[in-house]
Each structure stands twice: as C-alpha cells, then as structure tokens.
Design a protein around this motif. Structure first.
Motif, short mmCIF file in Angstrom:
data_model
loop_
_atom_site.label_atom_id
_atom_site.label_comp_id
_atom_site.label_asym_id
_atom_site.label_seq_id
_atom_site.Cartn_x
_atom_site.Cartn_y
_atom_site.Cartn_z
N ARG A 166 3.14 40.20 -35.50
CA ARG A 166 1.89 39.46 -35.65
C ARG A 166 1.03 40.08 -36.74
O ARG A 166 -0.13 39.73 -36.89
N GLY A 167 1.60 41.02 -37.47
CA GLY A 167 0.85 41.70 -38.49
C GLY A 167 0.91 40.97 -39.82
O GLY A 167 1.64 40.00 -40.00
N GLY A 168 0.14 41.47 -40.75
CA GLY A 168 0.11 40.92 -42.09
C GLY A 168 -0.03 42.02 -43.11
O GLY A 168 -0.05 43.21 -42.77
N PRO A 169 -0.14 41.65 -44.38
CA PRO A 169 -0.27 42.66 -45.44
C PRO A 169 -1.45 43.61 -45.24
O PRO A 169 -1.36 44.79 -45.60
N ARG A 170 -2.54 43.11 -44.65
CA ARG A 170 -3.68 43.99 -44.45
C ARG A 170 -3.38 45.09 -43.43
O ARG A 170 -3.98 46.16 -43.48
N ASP A 171 -2.48 44.82 -42.49
CA ASP A 171 -2.10 45.86 -41.55
C ASP A 171 -1.29 46.96 -42.25
O ASP A 171 -1.45 48.14 -41.96
#
Length: 875
Positions: free
Chosen positions: A361-366
């Motif tokens: 559920r993560g993205g590049p910001r994580d």
C-alpha cells in the motif's frame, strides 16, 4: 417481473454474504457503490445521498456511493463510528468481461477488510499515537494478552489474569479487541474504548497458533523468540489469524514477538489513569493531559514512545538510571540538544512507511521517507560520536551501516516524488537507460524524428527527403520521383511503401520500430517505473529489520532530547530513584497546572512532600478548605513518581523516590449510569480495588473518601479505610479529607502525619495560599467557596446562619445536629426591595420651568446652550 437478481446484484450479494458484519465497498469504475442495507446505513453515517438502482423482489434497491479517489476520508468516518468495511475491487479489466458476453460481470473480490485495529493509511491514523489490535486468550486457568500495531510492526505479549485485563487495556488503549466467541467482554472493551470482535475457538487454538506464527516469521520454531505459554501462543495466533483474514494474505511486516514481564512496569489501573489524566483529559481529547503538557518530541515515533513510557513507567532500576543518564547528558550540552532536535525534525516516520511498503500500500513517498530517515539518522549518529552515554551510544550504532541503501534510493528517486507509483515521474534521470530513452521518445518524439531524418539525408544525399505521418501509413519517408532512384537502389535499407503522382514513400525497420516505441512510450515509461518501484521496495524490505532498528533509535534519541529540552526549559531536576521506600519531594509542582498558569502569567506555588522512609506505612492525612489545592497536591506527587520512573526529570527542586510498584488514585466524582452505578458506588468500587491490591511499595492517593453518603456513614468509611491502609496495605499514601475528626488518628497510628493547606481570612473573605504544611485544619470554608461560585447572596447568608447555629450548638452541647436544625426558624425570602427613585437631574429641574408655547426662538437657542452646559457639569 422476475424476482431473480441481475448477475451484478447476485455477485454483490454473494460477496456480502461471505463477509458478514461489514459494509461492502463494491468497486464500479471510479466509485465504490453500496446497496441494500449497507447503502441505508452508510448514507446515514456519511451524510450522503441515498438513491435507487433497479429492483429486487419487487422493491427498489437502495444505493449510495463514494469516489474511489476520496475513499479514505469516508473510511475514516465509518471506522470512527464503529463500522467495518470490506473493500471489493475489480479483479480484471472490464473489457475482458465484455469479451465473454454482454451478460458477463467483471470479476470482483474482497482484497481487504478495514477494521479499527488494522489501519495503515496515513490519513486514517493519528501520527503521534499507536493503533493497537489486541487479543485476549484463556487456556484453562492461564490467560494472556497480545497486542500489535501493524502500522509500525510492534508485537508484544504478556501473561494477564482476567482481573488484570481492564488495567492492561487501559494502558494500551487498543482500537480493537479480539476475544473468543461468548467471552462476555463487552463491558471491558467498552470501558477501554475498543471495538470488540469475537472469533471462533479455532482462531485461539494454541497448536494451530504455533504453526501460524512459525509461517508468519518464516522459522522452524518459535524458541528463538522466547518461551511462551499456551495462552500467550493462543493470543498471538488469534492476531495472526485475524490479520490473514482482514489483509487477504498480504501479511504486515511484524517484528518478532516480545514477551513482557508482568511486573516490569508500574501497575496503574484504569480509574487511576483516568483520574490522573495521563494521556487523555477527563473532558476528552489530549489537551489538558499530562502527555500534552510534557510532549516536546519532534518525531511521530518519539511521541508514540513517550506515550508508552508514561503509560507504563519502568520498575527496573538499571533501565531507569540509564534513561536518566542520557537525559542528563543532553541537559549538560544544550547546543548538542538543539542540533539533535533540529535534525530529528526532518526525520519522517520510517516505521509506518515500511509497513505500507510491506503491505503493498506504499508509494514513492514511502521510499523517500526511508531515504530521508536513514540519511538524517547517519547525520545524528555523527553528532553523537562514540563517547556518548550508553542509551545514546546504542541508538547511534543502530543509525549507521545504511549507506548502500541510501545511495541506491538517492540514485533512483527524484527529490520530491509523487504520492502514487501509478502517477510515474518518481525515478531520477540517469538511473535507468531504457527509461531515459522511453521518456525522451515520449517527451521529444518530434525531435527524435527530426534527428532520424537528418541521418537519412546524410546517408542518401537527398536534401528534399522528409519523414511524415498520416493515420493510414503512420510514419513514412517521402521524396520526389527524381530523387527516389538513390533510395530504390538501397532496397535492404529503404523499403518501398507507396507511389503517388509526384512522390514516392518508403519506410525502414528502424523507423517502424521507432514508431511503435513512440506510440507506446507513455505506457512503457510507467511500466518501467513500476518495475523500478518493485525493485526498490524489495531492497528496502530486505533490510527491514535494520530499518526498524534505526526507526526505534530515532525515537529513543528524540524522547531523550525532548525530556532534556523540557527539563532545561522548565527547571526540572534529575530525581534519585532507588529500591527504598523513600518519597521526598522538595518544591514539587503539577506540570499541567503550572503550564496552564504560566499561559495566564501566574506563578505556581510549589510544595514539599516527605513520606517518612523509616515508617511503614507512611501516610499524610491532608485537611484544608475546598479550592485550596489539595487535589492538585495529591495528583502532582503521583505524576512526579510516573515521570521519574519513565526515565525523565521531574518538576521539583529535589526528589528522592523509592520504586513505586503500584499507583492508585481515587479522586473526583463520577457515575456509571450504564451499569447502574451511582457516584458513591463508583467511589466504593474504586476504593475496594485499592484496598484489595495495594502492596507495601505502592503509592496511593485518596481524595474525599466517604463524601457521597451521609456524614456519619462517610466518616466511618473513611476512618476504616485509613486504618486498613495503615495496618494491612502498609503503603505510602496521601489521604485528603474534610472529616476533621480524622486528624486524631495521627496520635493513634504511628505512620500517620497531619498536613494542611494554608488559607487566610480577610474581612470575611478567604484567601487561598496553596501552601502545604504540617498540622491540621479545623474548618473547610465551604460557605466562602459557595459565595465565590456565585450562589445568591440570600443563600450564602442563610448558610452562614445555619453553620453558626450548628457550630455554636456543638460547642455548647445543645444536642444532635438534627435537633439544632429543627429549632431553626424557617427561611423566608425577603420581598424584593422597591427600586430607589432616581434623583432628578439638573436638566430635568431646568426643563420643569419652561413653557414651550411662550418661548421665543432666541430663548429656545439660549436654552439649548444652557442645557448642554448642565449636562457637562460634574456630578
């Protein structure tokens, strides 16, 4: 009309039946739709429109929906209102369903069950608080409690008799409690503010739990994590089973389970936590609590750690001393403290970023958060150096050794990546050659074609050669018939496509391939970025244990620096904590009250407290008027003990505290109407819990025991409670009362001393000095306080009259109070006095002698000036 549901409604009902007890978010394009009872409930809870779609069994089908892009905000509302939500996504492209026939339904399935204890999204969580999911298991006479925060990976378990369940739930404040079906823990869960979820007995099977946990942590045996009882295994296994159910196979990244010692922390029951307002004010919310008053942390992890330390102060002297030494080290070096806090303020929440990445559920910001956190960690470790105290040195060690991962993320990611991987644009230029070329085609297609055209002109010498495009042929090379002979002479290079009246058109293998790449460049670029994201995520997860250690190290340093900043700024001191029974506080202050007074520009009156170390027990009997500060004095000493054993400094000029094993508080007045308990009943229940549990190393604060019933009943109960504390519990205690008769106990019980809060009287007024001193009070000044509260003057005066009669009768032996009251004349309300007639003003007197019918214009003008002069004349 057929009663059979449409294929889509049949699918909805089947999915809903497989997920009982949850609202079903059914994905339809850009919306999550709800139908039937789900729609009715959701529309009311979310305050959104309820519409209709088709019919079922002859009745219209209620429907409502929320946009997919805004679903998180709606989920938050539903979760806070006690709902569980099943998320059913489209598992295929709708175009694939159309290929199977016009009546085919897009395949859908539940990908996640959203519950209060299983949240991970940043927008659904409080950054500075844990979100615990707890499970309680009982195997014969063995009971245990396990709890997990899947947003940070924290996973712990402890033995927990059922009698200790309520205090432990109060300590952890879980959002959701798992229990076996028929457990009857509804009241306990409600009191803790947790949603109760009952699971079948199979979920709590200890043998199955061992297999589940071994598979979860990918180990052959759990022995490497410690020795667990069957109840502890059952509680942990229930959590693992529930996570598998709610996360649909995407298990969160959990740390190895840690077994907590039952006696490793100060025992604080639910009533005491509530009365002392440790993490939440009695009025609700964080503001006004101890936590809000002392929180100087600058990271989310540090704030969560502070709440854990305040909720469970340590009873292990080496741990307490090590934490205090770290705080003292930073207090002595304010420049280092300031530099650390400035660097920490730029460290993101790596724990929760790591959890989202693990759950996909993560993205590049994580990924960027991991990069930033590890980068800041390296800088902080360099600030601390190698000669720091043990706590800080250990933390600094955990912040090093991440250079390879930092370099990888630095090379791969742009400085400010987007939130979602599907948006693209987060991979830095120069990291992937194929991506760079694809982006160049996507963004500079015309320039690439122009460059190829120049190359072909150079190869053929045909300056009129052009590369053009149309919807039939796509890209093609065009030249005049005159110059085409040179190209026709190179058939292996230029392939003839079409001849027109004046032009001949060609193509090449390179041009055809380029055309395909240009047309697919956007999709290909996103595909490459998704592949890069997957590789980077795997690299991060490969180092998940080390990243978790670094996150915990940042939290430890942040809390230490926060305690140091608080101590230096508020004038707090390092307490001496040992295994004695001492309790000596000089110049003690209440941190929450002092903060509130400081905001108003007022000073807090500090007080001493000395419970004699040699005496067992050691009890102060505190008397004095209402509003004088008795409750504040009681609470501040309890809070000082908590702060000391949490490892911080304390608001005093000197403090020596023998380890407090248990902290009990019975203050304030509250009822529990839901369970049929009056204010007095609640008071007695809480007092009973203290007398039945307090040991000789406990600290007990009691305020106004017995005030909720008749005077002689109350005095009898308070007297008996004091004797029990002295003879049986033999603990340290502060006992505040308005029963002045109890002060004689100091002469009868060797461990009891009298203390009072000072006041002064001035012209019938009472002045509160807020000073605690040895001795006893003989009055409560209740009537004066009633006047300050705004009671009508007639009521206050009548109260003075009655009090005078009672006190006089008692001194003169006139009989029982009831007889004195019977002889009082009846109260008669005095008739309201007529309003005094206002004295006529000079203007009114002057106007009395004026006849408007005979006055001239000139005289009228003169009169106006005269009247104006009278108005301005001093009274």
């Amino acid at each position: 009309m057929s009663d059979q549901p449409t294929p889509m409604m049949a699918q909805f009902l089947a999915i809903r039946e497989a997920n009982p007890g949850a609202l079903l978010f059914y994905r339809m394009g850009d919306f999550y739709e709800m139908f039937f009872e789900d729609a009715v409930a959701a529309s009311a809870a979310l305050d959104i429109a309820l519409t209709k779609r088709g019919t079922h069994l002859g009745e219209p089908i209620p429907m409502c929906g929320v946009p997919v892009h805004a679903a998180e905000s709606y989920l938050l509302t539903l979760i806070r209102k006690g709902f569980r939500v099943a998320i059913a996504e489209q598992m295929e492209d709708p175009a694939e369903a159309k290929k199977r026939g016009s009546k085919s339904v897009v395949a859908r399935d539940v990908v996640r069950l959203v519950t209060p204890g299983t949240l991970t999204e940043e927008s659904l969580l409080e950054a500075r608080r844990h979100n615990f999911l707890a499970a309680f298991a009982a195997v014969r006479d063995d009971c245990a409690l396990a709890w997990v925060d899947i947003s940070t990976g924290e996973f712990r378990v402890m033995p927990c008799p059922e009698a200790r369940l309520a205090p432990e739930l109060a300590r952890h404040a879980p959002r959701e409690l798992l229990a076996i079906e028929g457990s009857r823990l509804d009241d306990v869960a409600l009191e803790a503010g947790a949603a109760l979820t009952e699971l079948p007995a199979l979920s709590f099977d200890s043998a199955a739990a061992t297999r589940r946990l071994s598979a979860l942590f990918q180990v052959e045996t759990l022995e490497g994590f410690g020795t667990f009882s069957r109840a502890e295994l059952a509680a942990m296994g229930a959590i693992a089973d529930y996570l598998e159910l709610t996360q649909k196979g995407r298990m969160p990244l959990l740390r190895a389970p840690v077994r907590e010692a039952a006696l490793g922390a100060m025992q604080i029951d639910a009533a005491t936590r509530r009365n002392l307002e440790l993490t939440q004010a009695l009025s609700g919310g964080r503001e006004g609590s101890l936590l809000a008053a002392i929180d100087r942390s600058v990271t989310a992890g540090g704030a969560r750690l502070l709440e854990r330390r305040i909720s469970a102060p340590s009873r292990e002297l080496p741990v307490i001393h090590a934490r205090q030494a770290a705080v003292a080290h930073l207090v002595a070096d304010p420049r280092l403290t300031a530099d650390l806090r400035e660097a920490l303020s730029r460290a993101p929440d790596m724990d929760r970023a790591l959890s989202r990445i693990a759950l996909e559920r993560g993205g590049p910001r994580d990924l960027a958060a991991i990069r930033a956190g590890l980068t800041q960690g390296g800088a902080i470790a360099a600030m601390l150096g190698d000669d720091s105290v043990q706590v800080l040195a250990d933390a600094a060690c955990d912040l090093t050794g991440h250079d390879e991962l930092i370099d990888l993320l630095d090379d791969a990611l742009v400085a400010e990546p987007p939130l979602l991987a599907r948006d693209g644009g987060f991979v830095a230029s120069g990291y992937d050659d194929d991506l760079d070329e694809t982006r160049r085609l996507r963004d500079e297609g015309r320039g690439v074609i122009a460059g190829m055209q120049a190359d072909y002109i150079a190869q053929t010498g045909v300056t009129s050669l052009k590369i053009k495009h149309n919807n039939v042929l796509g890209y093609f090379i065009e030249t005049t018939s005159t110059h085409a002979e040179r190209m026709l002479a190179m058939p292996d290079r230029f392939i003839h496509r079409q001849t027109t009246a004046n032009q001949i058109r060609f193509t090449t293998v390179e041009l055809s391939e380029l055309e395909t790449r240009i047309l697919n460049a956007r999709d290909r670029a996103l595909e490459i970025e998704r592949e890069v994201f997957a590789r980077l995520s795997r690299a991060v997860l490969d180092r998940a244990p080390q990243i978790g250690q670094a996150a915990r190290a940042l939290a430890e340093i942040d809390l230490t620096a926060a305690f140091a900043d608080l101590a230096a700024g508020a004038g707090w001191v390092q307490p001496m904590v040992d295994d004695s029974r001492a309790f000596l506080i000089e110049g003690g202050r209440h941190p929450v009250v002092e903060r509130a007074l400081k905001r108003k520009g007022e000073a807090f009156v500090a007080n001493d407290c000395a419970l004699t170390e040699a005496a067992t027990p050691a009890i102060w009997l505190l008397t004095g008027p209402n509003m004088a500060g008795k409750s504040t004095f009681l609470r501040q000493n309890a809070l000082i003990a908590i702060l000391a054993q949490a490892g911080g400094f304390v608001p005093a000029t000197r403090a020596h505290i023998g380890l407090v094993s248990q902290l009990f508080s019975r203050v304030g007045a509250a009822d529990d109407l839901a369970r049929g308990r009056s204010t007095f009943m609640v008071e007695m229940v809480e007092t009973a819990a203290i007398l039945n549990q307090a040991d000789d190393h406990a600290l007990v604060i009691l305020d106004e025991i017995g005030r909720g019933t008749a005077t002689w009943d109350g005095l009898s109960i308070a007297w008996a409670v004091m004797e029990h504390l002295h003879a049986k519990n033999r603990c340290r205690a502060l006992f505040a009362t308005h029963y002045h008769e109890m002060t004689s106990l100091s002469a009868r019980l060797p461990g009891v001393e009298n203390a009072t809060v000072s006041v002064r009287e001035w012209e019938g007024e009472v002045i509160f000095l807020h000073e605690v001193k040895k001795g006893a009070a003989d009055r409560s000044y209740g009537v004066q306080v009633a006047r300050l509260a705004g009671l009508p003057p007639a009521v206050v005066e009548r109260a003075r009259e009655i009090l005078h009669q009672l006190e006089s009768g008692e001194r003169e032996g006139a009989g029982k109070p009831a007889a004195i009251l019977d002889d009082l004349p009846l109260f008669r309300a005095a008739p309201p006095a007529p309003a005094p007639k206002a004295k006529a003003s000079a203007v009114e007197d002057r106007l009395q002698g004026v006849n408007p019918d005979t006055i001239t214009a000139r005289e009228a003008l003169d009169l106006v000036y005269e009247l104006r002069g009278l108005l301005n004349r001093p009274a």
